[in-house]
Write a protein that holds these residues in place. Structure first.
Motif, PDB file in Angstrom:
ATOM      1  N   PRO A   1      33.325   1.602  13.137  1.00 21.62           N
ATOM      2  CA  PRO A   1      34.511   0.738  13.208  1.00 21.62           C
ATOM      3  C   PRO A   1      34.911   0.444  14.657  1.00 21.62           C
ATOM      4  O   PRO A   1      34.751   1.291  15.553  1.00 21.62           O
ATOM      5  N   VAL A   2      35.428  -0.770  14.884  1.00 22.84           N
ATOM      6  CA  VAL A   2      35.904  -1.138  16.229  1.00 22.84           C
ATOM      7  C   VAL A   2      37.313  -0.620  16.461  1.00 22.84           C
ATOM      8  O   VAL A   2      37.733  -0.430  17.608  1.00 22.84           O
ATOM      9  N   LEU A   3      38.049  -0.419  15.363  1.00 22.54           N
ATOM     10  CA  LEU A   3      39.433   0.042  15.458  1.00 22.54           C
ATOM     11  C   LEU A   3      39.715   1.049  14.348  1.00 22.54           C
ATOM     12  O   LEU A   3      39.040   1.063  13.309  1.00 22.54           O
ATOM     13  N   ALA A   4      40.737   1.847  14.570  1.00 21.98           N
ATOM     14  CA  ALA A   4      41.272   2.716  13.521  1.00 21.98           C
ATOM     15  C   ALA A   4      42.779   2.564  13.520  1.00 21.98           C
ATOM     16  O   ALA A   4      43.438   2.756  14.549  1.00 21.98           O
TER      17      ALA A   4
ATOM     18  N   VAL B   1      43.676  -8.440  15.506  1.00 22.00           N
ATOM     19  CA  VAL B   1      42.807  -9.454  16.098  1.00 22.00           C
ATOM     20  C   VAL B   1      42.798  -9.325  17.620  1.00 22.00           C
ATOM     21  O   VAL B   1      41.752  -9.430  18.284  1.00 22.00           O
ATOM     22  N   GLU B   2      43.984  -9.083  18.200  1.00 16.87           N
ATOM     23  CA  GLU B   2      44.082  -8.929  19.656  1.00 16.87           C
ATOM     24  C   GLU B   2      43.246  -7.754  20.163  1.00 16.87           C
ATOM     25  O   GLU B   2      42.766  -7.760  21.308  1.00 16.87           O
ATOM     26  N   HIS B   3      43.034  -6.751  19.292  1.00 13.05           N
ATOM     27  CA  HIS B   3      42.270  -5.566  19.702  1.00 13.05           C
ATOM     28  C   HIS B   3      40.805  -5.629  19.240  1.00 13.05           C
ATOM     29  O   HIS B   3      40.107  -4.613  19.296  1.00 13.05           O
ATOM     30  N   GLY B   4      40.356  -6.797  18.780  1.00  6.82           N
ATOM     31  CA  GLY B   4      38.928  -6.958  18.491  1.00  6.82           C
ATOM     32  C   GLY B   4      38.544  -7.019  17.039  1.00  6.82           C
ATOM     33  O   GLY B   4      37.354  -7.124  16.714  1.00  6.82           O
ATOM     34  N   ALA B   5      39.500  -6.955  16.099  1.00  8.91           N
ATOM     35  CA  ALA B   5      39.164  -7.045  14.678  1.00  8.91           C
ATOM     36  C   ALA B   5      38.739  -8.473  14.337  1.00  8.91           C
ATOM     37  O   ALA B   5      39.226  -9.435  14.947  1.00  8.91           O
ATOM     38  N   GLY B   6      37.830  -8.592  13.374  1.00  9.43           N
ATOM     39  CA  GLY B   6      37.373  -9.904  12.956  1.00  9.43           C
ATOM     40  C   GLY B   6      36.315  -9.778  11.871  1.00  9.43           C
ATOM     41  O   GLY B   6      35.948  -8.663  11.470  1.00  9.43           O
TER      42      GLY B   6
ATOM     43  N   ASP C   1      41.402 -19.549  10.584  1.00  9.26           N
ATOM     44  CA  ASP C   1      40.184 -19.199  11.310  1.00  9.26           C
ATOM     45  C   ASP C   1      40.338 -19.421  12.809  1.00  9.26           C
ATOM     46  O   ASP C   1      39.653 -18.775  13.616  1.00  9.26           O
ATOM     47  N   ALA C   2      41.244 -20.325  13.178  1.00 11.54           N
ATOM     48  CA  ALA C   2      41.486 -20.544  14.609  1.00 11.54           C
ATOM     49  C   ALA C   2      42.126 -19.322  15.254  1.00 11.54           C
ATOM     50  O   ALA C   2      41.972 -19.082  16.466  1.00 11.54           O
ATOM     51  N   ASP C   3      42.874 -18.541  14.463  1.00 12.31           N
ATOM     52  CA  ASP C   3      43.508 -17.334  14.991  1.00 12.31           C
ATOM     53  C   ASP C   3      42.538 -16.150  15.038  1.00 12.31           C
ATOM     54  O   ASP C   3      42.763 -15.186  15.782  1.00 12.31           O
ATOM     55  N   ARG C   4      41.503 -16.194  14.218  1.00 14.62           N
ATOM     56  CA  ARG C   4      40.572 -15.071  14.128  1.00 14.62           C
ATOM     57  C   ARG C   4      39.433 -15.245  15.133  1.00 14.62           C
ATOM     58  O   ARG C   4      39.245 -16.315  15.712  1.00 14.62           O
ATOM     59  N   SER C   5      38.627 -14.197  15.249  1.00 20.84           N
ATOM     60  CA  SER C   5      37.480 -14.262  16.166  1.00 20.84           C
ATOM     61  C   SER C   5      36.351 -15.114  15.598  1.00 20.84           C
ATOM     62  O   SER C   5      35.407 -15.450  16.305  1.00 20.84           O
ATOM     63  N   GLY C   6      36.421 -15.429  14.324  1.00 24.13           N
ATOM     64  CA  GLY C   6      35.424 -16.262  13.677  1.00 24.13           C
ATOM     65  C   GLY C   6      35.909 -16.650  12.297  1.00 24.13           C
ATOM     66  O   GLY C   6      36.948 -16.180  11.819  1.00 24.13           O
ATOM     67  N   ALA C   7      35.158 -17.538  11.648  1.00 23.87           N
ATOM     68  CA  ALA C   7      35.549 -18.006  10.318  1.00 23.87           C
ATOM     69  C   ALA C   7      35.417 -16.888   9.294  1.00 23.87           C
ATOM     70  O   ALA C   7      34.439 -16.131   9.303  1.00 23.87           O
ATOM     71  N   LEU C   8      36.402 -16.779   8.409  1.00 25.85           N
ATOM     72  CA  LEU C   8      36.368 -15.815   7.315  1.00 25.85           C
ATOM     73  C   LEU C   8      35.870 -16.528   6.067  1.00 25.85           C
ATOM     74  O   LEU C   8      36.499 -17.481   5.589  1.00 25.85           O
ATOM     75  N   CYS C   9      34.724 -16.069   5.513  1.00 24.84           N
ATOM     76  CA  CYS C   9      34.087 -16.723   4.369  1.00 24.84           C
ATOM     77  C   CYS C   9      34.018 -15.760   3.182  1.00 24.84           C
ATOM     78  O   CYS C   9      34.075 -14.529   3.353  1.00 24.84           O
ATOM     79  N   PRO C  10      33.868 -16.294   1.964  1.00 25.72           N
ATOM     80  CA  PRO C  10      33.763 -15.417   0.792  1.00 25.72           C
ATOM     81  C   PRO C  10      32.605 -14.421   0.878  1.00 25.72           C
ATOM     82  O   PRO C  10      32.668 -13.346   0.289  1.00 25.72           O
ATOM     83  N   GLU C  11      31.544 -14.761   1.636  1.00 26.05           N
ATOM     84  CA  GLU C  11      30.403 -13.857   1.746  1.00 26.05           C
ATOM     85  C   GLU C  11      30.668 -12.683   2.678  1.00 26.05           C
ATOM     86  O   GLU C  11      29.920 -11.695   2.666  1.00 26.05           O
ATOM     87  N   ASN C  12      31.705 -12.779   3.511  1.00 25.05           N
ATOM     88  CA  ASN C  12      32.016 -11.679   4.413  1.00 25.05           C
ATOM     89  C   ASN C  12      32.472 -10.445   3.632  1.00 25.05           C
ATOM     90  O   ASN C  12      33.064 -10.552   2.554  1.00 25.05           O
ATOM     91  N   LEU C  13      32.225  -9.282   4.215  1.00 21.87           N
ATOM     92  CA  LEU C  13      32.643  -8.042   3.565  1.00 21.87           C
ATOM     93  C   LEU C  13      34.161  -7.912   3.591  1.00 21.87           C
ATOM     94  O   LEU C  13      34.813  -8.246   4.585  1.00 21.87           O
TER      95      LEU C  13
END
Length: 809
Positions: free
Chosen positions: A561-564, A506-511, A600-612
């Protein structure tokens, strides 16, 4: 037979050669070319006069006396004796009552139909007169098809009736047109020209059209018949619709048969055999000739889903008309000229009724003549193919499907018959219907297919995969979740380690909806990393450490991808323009990092069931990687479906304890999710290292040493494991075997189904449908099946036109 007793020695027609081959191939089996016609005679009858008429008939037509044999050179010939004794039998059933008489008559007909002829000894014909009452008889005329075709039978019976009236005097009958003149005409045809025509017609054919490829055309299979008589109104409408378009009913039926074969074989270029009359107008008097002039030739129909039925049939008729001059060439010669391979295993023939009702009424004064009730016996004849269609024209067209019991069951053939009628009705009612829009299904069938397509409907909570895993962590924090070699991680330990990595990501841009590539050695850390990527909300993109740099570049280009998440060694050859790399073998950022679950407060956005949840790559039809994206909702649905229909039943069978599950699939293969989800469901996942998982003997030892309950693998590798002793009874033995990735053969299906105490599942589904869209238990069916749809899933079987395929096809 002495040479001096012969009147003539003649060659064989192409179809006669084929029939002789089949007759001699298996001299103990049923000869499907034994033909039988039974006439019911009502009124005063003289058996003596009838025998005189039959004697005269055999004397009048020399080819009816022929025997068939081979010279020492192997050349087939028909030897015609100067005279023969008419094979004649009289049987009296008049002492039996109605039902007994009918039953015994049926037995006699069947026995007579099945009794083989000795091919070398003519005549290959016999006559039986059965007395039912003083004024009721049945004349049974049985012959080998090698002597006569359907066109000839009405001629034979018409002459028989005339000879009966004249007490065997043939002097007033028209001169016979000898069958030998047809054989001479055949010998004069340009063989090379005919071969070229058939080579052109069959050029580009990509294989035979087989509805029963596993059935040998020479095997002794029981024949059965399903008959359908069209209503008089439909028959008339069919005839009129064909005439309006300048078509023959033969063409219409052949077109319908081609469409049916396309449905059965999922081919758009089909071939079947058709019986042609073979009576060339070049032969004077050919319409009065008695003998076997018919021939079986291939009919090729190329289907265009965008073409109308009417246009298709017009084209078929034009193509067949162009081949008329070459229909004399034998099927064996056509096959030889076009490469020698098999072409088809079905046939269509238009038959003639043995007697014309109008002629029969006036043939013999005081004697009623009719065909015996068709229902008195069911002894199909005249075809060695697994499936054949015979069509009898008339005021009420009759369709007969003759099928091999070792290839089809009655229910399937009933369905084919109904669909054939539906096709004919569609031509009558809507000839402009596009081929790709022809509807095979009745409303009842459609409703049944829709109902059968649905898997169990379950109301599921809106949850992502991290939430499902964390729920399990709270239930069994101290249970072993993951085992790799000597390392063991409890659910709590695995969760905490995954949380630390997730926070780093998350610190490196994952979300959410951001892709993170993963390429790690096959260790416990690879499973930690998969969970970490999902916990961060990002999309997991697995990269096989063995991928060449070009394929890695292609995956990066598709997913951006933003990260590897990788190591320095594994990423050394990657392109420089790829994503930011986090090298787990060099980072010191994990110790001391917060190990609690992310919100979700720790992530860059809310994680929902519709997300990949992940994008997994297959080779695709072009050989280039094709990304398949799967959402958390789909993955969670697979989890709940497998938990209810797979994991929980097997755990209950094991006494309620967690299963020990071996993960042998590569982690870039979507099938690995079956075992990963077993871990999410609370079972103990054993990540088997590369060296062991690829060695059948080593894997069997591992399963025994660690008391593994469940292995998921391909049928091919399962066979190697079985040979290495996977199912032996010494020591702990596997409880559950899951198979996928390729078809299960019938032999393996039966073998595994017979192993006591072993549960075997056949898992099926494309990557696009979240790994396992269908599931079947081996043992619940006698032959391999892919089962029913998973929970909240619908599965339809469609043809090339994206139409639902009927049951049994």
């Amino acid at each position: 037979m002495k040479q001096t007793s012969l009147e003539a020695v003649l060659p064989l027609s192409p179809l006669q050669e084929g029939m002789l081959f089949h007759a001699l191939y298996d001299e103990d089996g049923v000869d499907v070319y034994n033909m039988q016609a039974a006439l019911e005679l009502t009124g005063e009858l003289s058996a003596k006069r009838l025998l005189l008429a039959l004697d005269a008939l055999l004397e009048r037509h020399p080819n009816l006396r022929a025997g068939f044999l081979r010279r020492r050179s192997g050349e087939p010939i028909q030897a015609i004796p100067r005279s023969v004794e008419t094979p004649w039998t009289e049987i009296d059933l008049s002492h039996l009552d109605g039902e007994q008489q009918r039953a015994r008559l049926g037995e006699l007909l069947t026995e007579d139909r099945l009794r083989r002829f000795t091919m070398a000894t003519g005549p290959l014909v016999r006559f039986t007169l059965v007395r039912l009452a003083e004024d009721r008889h049945v004349l049974v005329f049985t012959n080998h098809h090698i002597l006569l075709d359907g066109w000839s039978l009405p001629i034979v019976f018409r002459e028989l009736f005339q000879l009966y009236v004249r007490e065997g005097d043939a002097s007033t009958l028209p001169p016979v047109v000898p069958y030998s003149s047809y054989l001479e005409w055949l010998g004069r045809q340009d063989r090379a020209e005919a071969e070229n025509a058939w080579c052109t017609e069959l050029a580009g054919l990509d294989g035979p059209t087989l509805v029963a490829p596993a059935v040998s055309d020479t095997a002794d299979g029981l024949l059965h018949r399903v008959a359908l008589e069209l209503p008089e109104q439909l028959t008339a409408a069919l005839t009129q619709a064909a005439r309006r378009r300048g078509l023959t009913t033969n063409t219409v039926v052949q077109g319908a048969w081609a469409l049916l074969l396309s449905l059965l074989t999922d081919r758009q270029d089909v071939v079947f055999g058709a019986t042609v009359a073979g009576r060339s107008p070049e032969l004077s008097g050919v319409e009065r000739m008695v003998g076997l002039l018919i021939n079986t030739v291939p009919v090729r129909v190329r289907l265009d889903l965008g073409e109308s039925l009417g246009a298709l049939l017009t084209r078929v008729q034009e193509e067949q008309s162009a081949l008329l001059p070459y229909q004399h060439l034998g099927l064996a010669d056509i096959r030889k000229a076009t490469g020698g391979g098999e072409l088809f295993d079905t046939s269509v023939v238009f038959e003639n009724y043995p007697i014309d009702p109008a002629t029969a009424r006036s043939a013999i004064p005081g004697l009623g003549i009719s065909l015996l009730d068709d229902g008195i016996t069911d002894t199909p004849e005249g075809a060695h193919y697994p499936l054949s269609l015979a069509v009898f024209p008339g005021d009420r067209m009759r369709l007969e499907l003759v099928y091999r019991a070792d290839a089809f069951d009655r229910e399937t053939v009933d369905g084919l018959t109904a669909r054939l009628r539906r096709l004919l009705e569609t031509f009558v009612d809507a000839p402009d219907t596009l081929v790709g829009r022809v509807d095979w299904l009745t409303p009842t069938e459609r409703a049944a297919l829709v109902d059968a397509a649905h898997g169990p409907v379950r109301s599921l909570p809106d949850a992502t995969l991290p939430e499902l895993f964390e729920d399990q962590v709270r239930r069994t924090p101290d249970a072993v979740a993951l085992a790799f070699r000597d390392e063991r991680l409890t659910f709590a330990e695995l969760n905490e380690r995954a949380n630390r990595v997730a926070r780093l990501l998350v610190e490196h841009g994952a979300g959410p909806e951001r892709h993170v590539a993963l390429a790690l050695p096959r260790t416990a850390e690879s499973v930690v990393a998969i969970l970490a990527i999902l916990k961060s909300g990002a999309v997991h993109v697995p990269i096989d450490p063995e991928y060449p740099a070009d394929r890695v570049s292609q995956v990066f280009a598709q997913t951006r991808p933003v990260l590897a998440l990788t190591t320095r060694v594994l990423s050394a050859d990657w392109p420089d323009e790829g994503p930011v790399r986090i090298l787990l073998d060099e980072t010191d950022a994990l110790p001391g990092r917060d190990g609690s679950d992310l919100t979700d407060a720790d992530r860059s956005g809310a994680l929902c069931p519709e997300n990949l949840a992940y994008v997994i790559h297959t080779s695709g039809s072009t050989g280039r990687p094709k990304g398949v994206a799967v959402s958390h909702r789909s993955l969670a649905n697979m989890f709940h479906s497998h938990e209810a229909g797979f994991f929980t039943p097997e755990a209950e069978a094991a006494g309620g304890r967690p299963l020990r599950v071996a993960l042998t699939n590569t982690l870039v293969f979507d099938a690995s999710w079956t075992e990963l989800l077993a871990m999410v469901a609370g079972h103990e996942l054993h990540l088997v290292d590369d060296e062991v998982r690829r060695d059948a003997d080593a894997l069997v030892r591992y399963c025994s040493e660690h008391a593994i309950d469940l292995v998921d693998t391909t049928p091919g590798f399962a066979r190697q494991l079985m040979s290495a002793g996977l199912l032996d009874t010494d020591g702990p033995r596997l409880r559950t075997l899951a198979l996928g990735g390729e078809a299960v053969g019938e032999a393996m299906w039966r073998e595994l189904g017979a192993v006591p105490g072993l549960s075997v599942y056949n898992l099926y589904g494309p990557a696009e449908c979240t790994v396992d869209a269908m599931l079947a238990r081996v043992g619940d069916a006698e032959t391999p099946v892919i089962g029913r749809a998973a929970a909240n899933t619908c599965v339809y079987v469609l043809d090339g036109g994206l139409r639902p395929v009927p049951v049994g096809v």
